[in-house]
Write a protein that holds these residues in place. Structure first.
Motif, mmCIF file in Angstrom:
data_model
loop_
_atom_site.group_PDB
_atom_site.id
_atom_site.type_symbol
_atom_site.label_atom_id
_atom_site.label_comp_id
_atom_site.label_asym_id
_atom_site.label_seq_id
_atom_site.Cartn_x
_atom_site.Cartn_y
_atom_site.Cartn_z
ATOM 1 N N PHE A 218 -4.478 -0.104 -3.404
ATOM 2 C CA PHE A 218 -5.574 -0.692 -2.647
ATOM 3 C C PHE A 218 -5.585 -0.083 -1.246
ATOM 4 O O PHE A 218 -4.545 0.040 -0.604
ATOM 5 C CB PHE A 218 -5.403 -2.207 -2.550
ATOM 6 C CG PHE A 218 -5.632 -2.925 -3.851
ATOM 7 C CD1 PHE A 218 -6.886 -3.422 -4.164
ATOM 8 C CD2 PHE A 218 -4.605 -3.084 -4.762
ATOM 9 C CE1 PHE A 218 -7.109 -4.080 -5.355
ATOM 10 C CE2 PHE A 218 -4.805 -3.741 -5.958
ATOM 11 C CZ PHE A 218 -6.063 -4.240 -6.256
ATOM 12 N N ARG A 219 -6.793 0.282 -0.781
ATOM 13 C CA ARG A 219 -6.873 0.871 0.567
ATOM 14 C C ARG A 219 -8.254 0.610 1.157
ATOM 15 O O ARG A 219 -9.214 0.334 0.418
ATOM 16 C CB ARG A 219 -6.594 2.383 0.523
ATOM 17 C CG ARG A 219 -7.642 3.214 -0.212
ATOM 18 C CD ARG A 219 -7.343 3.354 -1.694
ATOM 19 N NE ARG A 219 -8.394 4.117 -2.363
ATOM 20 C CZ ARG A 219 -8.407 5.435 -2.427
ATOM 21 N NH1 ARG A 219 -7.469 6.147 -1.845
ATOM 22 N NH2 ARG A 219 -9.386 6.051 -3.072
ATOM 23 N N TRP A 305 -12.209 2.037 -8.070
ATOM 24 C CA TRP A 305 -12.985 0.824 -8.315
ATOM 25 C C TRP A 305 -13.175 0.061 -7.015
ATOM 26 O O TRP A 305 -12.313 0.070 -6.143
ATOM 27 C CB TRP A 305 -12.259 -0.090 -9.311
ATOM 28 C CG TRP A 305 -11.892 0.579 -10.585
ATOM 29 C CD1 TRP A 305 -10.708 1.198 -10.886
ATOM 30 C CD2 TRP A 305 -12.713 0.731 -11.736
ATOM 31 N NE1 TRP A 305 -10.740 1.713 -12.147
ATOM 32 C CE2 TRP A 305 -11.964 1.444 -12.696
ATOM 33 C CE3 TRP A 305 -14.009 0.331 -12.063
ATOM 34 C CZ2 TRP A 305 -12.468 1.760 -13.945
ATOM 35 C CZ3 TRP A 305 -14.509 0.648 -13.312
ATOM 36 C CH2 TRP A 305 -13.748 1.343 -14.240
ATOM 37 N N ASP A 306 -14.297 -0.626 -6.921
ATOM 38 C CA ASP A 306 -14.471 -1.597 -5.857
ATOM 39 C C ASP A 306 -13.534 -2.769 -6.142
ATOM 40 O O ASP A 306 -13.258 -3.086 -7.297
ATOM 41 C CB ASP A 306 -15.926 -2.075 -5.804
ATOM 42 C CG ASP A 306 -16.163 -3.037 -4.656
ATOM 43 O OD1 ASP A 306 -16.051 -4.248 -4.889
ATOM 44 O OD2 ASP A 306 -16.444 -2.575 -3.541
ATOM 45 N N VAL A 307 -13.042 -3.404 -5.113
ATOM 46 C CA VAL A 307 -12.053 -4.460 -5.301
ATOM 47 C C VAL A 307 -12.609 -5.599 -6.159
ATOM 48 O O VAL A 307 -11.858 -6.276 -6.872
ATOM 49 C CB VAL A 307 -11.569 -4.977 -3.929
ATOM 50 C CG1 VAL A 307 -12.676 -5.720 -3.197
ATOM 51 C CG2 VAL A 307 -10.339 -5.860 -4.088
ATOM 52 N N SER A 308 -13.930 -5.818 -6.113
ATOM 53 C CA SER A 308 -14.518 -6.897 -6.911
ATOM 54 C C SER A 308 -14.508 -6.586 -8.401
ATOM 55 O O SER A 308 -14.661 -7.488 -9.235
ATOM 56 C CB SER A 308 -15.963 -7.149 -6.460
ATOM 57 O OG SER A 308 -16.768 -5.992 -6.674
ATOM 58 N N GLU A 309 -14.338 -5.321 -8.779
ATOM 59 C CA GLU A 309 -14.341 -4.931 -10.190
ATOM 60 C C GLU A 309 -12.958 -4.976 -10.827
ATOM 61 O O GLU A 309 -12.823 -4.920 -12.042
ATOM 62 C CB GLU A 309 -14.908 -3.518 -10.339
ATOM 63 C CG GLU A 309 -16.337 -3.358 -9.868
ATOM 64 C CD GLU A 309 -16.812 -1.922 -9.917
ATOM 65 O OE1 GLU A 309 -17.777 -1.655 -10.651
ATOM 66 O OE2 GLU A 309 -16.191 -1.066 -9.245
ATOM 67 N N VAL A 310 -11.932 -5.074 -10.002
ATOM 68 C CA VAL A 310 -10.564 -5.069 -10.520
ATOM 69 C C VAL A 310 -10.290 -6.373 -11.261
ATOM 70 O O VAL A 310 -10.687 -7.455 -10.836
ATOM 71 C CB VAL A 310 -9.557 -4.887 -9.368
ATOM 72 C CG1 VAL A 310 -8.129 -4.988 -9.883
ATOM 73 C CG2 VAL A 310 -9.780 -3.539 -8.703
ATOM 74 N N LEU A 311 -9.618 -6.287 -12.397
ATOM 75 C CA LEU A 311 -9.330 -7.450 -13.214
ATOM 76 C C LEU A 311 -8.021 -8.109 -12.779
ATOM 77 O O LEU A 311 -7.122 -7.454 -12.251
ATOM 78 C CB LEU A 311 -9.224 -7.046 -14.691
ATOM 79 C CG LEU A 311 -10.446 -6.342 -15.284
ATOM 80 C CD1 LEU A 311 -10.188 -5.982 -16.736
ATOM 81 C CD2 LEU A 311 -11.693 -7.209 -15.167
ATOM 82 N N VAL A 312 -7.936 -9.408 -13.015
ATOM 83 C CA VAL A 312 -6.713 -10.160 -12.726
ATOM 84 C C VAL A 312 -6.130 -10.652 -14.039
ATOM 85 O O VAL A 312 -6.837 -11.243 -14.861
ATOM 86 C CB VAL A 312 -6.989 -11.353 -11.791
ATOM 87 C CG1 VAL A 312 -5.711 -12.160 -11.572
ATOM 88 C CG2 VAL A 312 -7.542 -10.868 -10.459
#
Length: 490
Positions: A218-219, A305-312
């Motif tokens: 993440f950056r 990826w945009d941070v909103s697209e990353v899965l948890v």
């Protein structure tokens, strides 16, 4: 004998209906899916004995769906037949290389298709029976036996950088021998879904939407060009005249000088103060901006990826369920009366309630959620499981079944939907019913069944839209995991 289940996957409704009628007449239980989402829900709810699918789907490439099925440890052994209008040699070869048992083209011959399905199922069952007769105990049995013998009550994850999800379960890995580090987690999930292990939350990790790997960087990047070499600009405040501006405005060939009063600034903390600006400068495109964008790069597949697209993904410890570990260890399983599911299903269809199959239940749930979103209302689900049932006595078992059906007939409304998941488990959909009303209904249901037979154990789990999820798949998962039980809400 229970009916063999077939899953039909095709975007063409006419084809689905024709195949449904064909195989229903032959005595199969048929589930339909018109999209990838429908197929995944059907597979998770009620795994079929065989899949017939087209590779030309509206929402996804069929070969991609096939690859995902073959990668899933719970589904990869389900035989697949491709039935498609694609007739090129390359298409057939691609399907066969992905592990399908047969590749047929449209238009198809009905009798030939039925015969091929029967042959594949017979061959599959012969292999399963041979493995049961001559092979070692299943991975599930070996793991549960190992935990009991070693006194292991909980399998706790340990950090493993090489693992896809960043964790491994060392004790389970010794028994399950996964193909890749950390792969035992998928076996543990299937055992937990069978309610032989209890999930206990341990951690939450971010994973790549493309490859599912945990190794993400993440950056903060420039919103204009996504370049990561950015820096917050420094500000200078002249303590004498109070002028404040960007540091570069104070720079001269002879050092720092105030642009307003032209006084030379030599000593930080005496002549001037420095601070960080809200402005950032990108070294790539020289753009100035106030807020950088957070994105991530997957260090495994190199996708960004945009941070909103990353899965948890949630990581669990897996706890041996004390009340059931003896029951499910190797030994003769307890069986319900022969044909119990079919008898109960036949009886419930005679009642004036809305009864559907498992695949129809999932589709109906999706439609009810869409309607609830438009009307700003709620949808609730209940799973009702019965325990401590005497199933060896035909008369007692029929008496119990009749009591259950009478209870449903009395309490359910005309537009409620019900399905039979197993001999002793029912799913109930309550449209236009928010969580608080569903809780009242669950209490009435539980009280009625307990009054009928105080020796019978009744477990009721709940899930509601929008509290527990916004999609059918999410609500069904909450229901399956038993996250919200009626008993815990009392």
């Amino acid at each position: 004998m229970a009916k063999e289940k077939l899953l039909l996957i095709d975007s063409d409704m006419q084809t689905l209906d024709e195949l449904d009628k064909l195989f229903s007449r032959k005595g199969y239980e048929v589930m339909q899916a018109r999209s990838e989402a429908d197929a995944v829900v059907a597979l998770e709810l009620n795994r079929p004995e065989l899949i017939i699918m087209d590779v030309q789907l509206d929402d996804v490439d069929g070969y991609t769906l096939l690859e995902n099925i073959k990668k899933n440890p719970d589904w990869r052994l389900v035989p697949v037949i491709i039935l498609s209008s694609k007739k090129k040699y390359e298409d057939k070869l691609r399907g066969l290389r992905l592990g399908v048992m047969d590749y047929l083209t449209k238009p198809y011959d009905s009798e030939e298709l039925v015969a091929r399905v029967r042959n594949i199922l017979d061959l599959y069952m012969m292999k399963v029976q041979k493995k049961d007769e001559t092979g070692p105990a299943s991975s599930q049995e070996r793991l549960l036996s190992f935990m009991k013998q070693r006194g292991i009550r909980t399998l706790v994850p340990r950090v493993k950088k090489q693992a896809k999800l960043g964790y491994e379960y060392p004790e389970a890995a010794k028994i399950l021998n996964p193909e890749e580090p950390g792969g035992e987690i998928f076996f543990l999930e299937s055992i937990a879904r069978a309610r032989l292990l209890e999930r206990v939350f341990y951690d939450a990790i971010h994973i790549c939407p493309e490859c599912g790997h945990h190794d993400l960087n993440f950056r903060e990047v420039c919103p204009q060009c996504s370049y990561a070499d950015i820096a917050a600009l420094r500000m200078i405040t002249h303590r004498t005249c109070g002028y404040r501006g960007l540091e570069n405005k104070f720079e001269t060939e002879n050092g720092k000088r105030c642009p307003r009063c032209l006084e030379t600034l030599a000593r930080e903390g005496v002549d001037f103060e420095t601070s960080t600006s809200s402005l950032h400068l990108c070294a790539g495109c020289d753009t100035r901006f106030t807020e950088p964008v957070v994105n991530c790069r997957c260090m495994n597949c190199d996708q960004q990826w945009d941070v909103s697209e990353v899965l948890v993904r949630k990581i669990y410890a897996y706890k041996l369920i004390a009340d059931t570990r003896e029951e499910f260890l190797p030994g003769p399983p307890k069986k319900a009366m022969p044909g119990a599911c079919e008898d109960i299903e036949k009886k419930v269809k005679e009642l004036k309630v809305h009864f559907v199959g498992m695949d129809g239940f999932a589709r109906q749930l999706g439609r009810e959620i869409d309607r609830a979103k438009k009307e700003n209302s709620g949808v609730s689900l209940l799973s009702v499981r019965f325990g401590n049932i005497e199933c060896s006595d035909q008369k007692k078992f029929e008496q119990f079944s009749n009591h259950v059906l009478d209870g449903f007939k009395t309490l359910l409304r005309e537009y409620d939907v019900i399905t039979l998941k197993g001999t002793f488990e029912w799913l109930i959909m309550l449209p236009e019913t928010p969580f608080r009303m569903a809780k009242i209904f669950a209490g009435r249901l539980r009280d009625r069944f307990v009054r009928l037979d105080d020796m019978v154990e009744v477990e009721i789990n709940m899930a509601s839209f929008p509290e527990d999820g916004s999609q059918a798949r999410e609500l069904l998962e909450v229901l399956e995991l038993g996250i919200v039980s009626f008993q815990s809400l009392e």
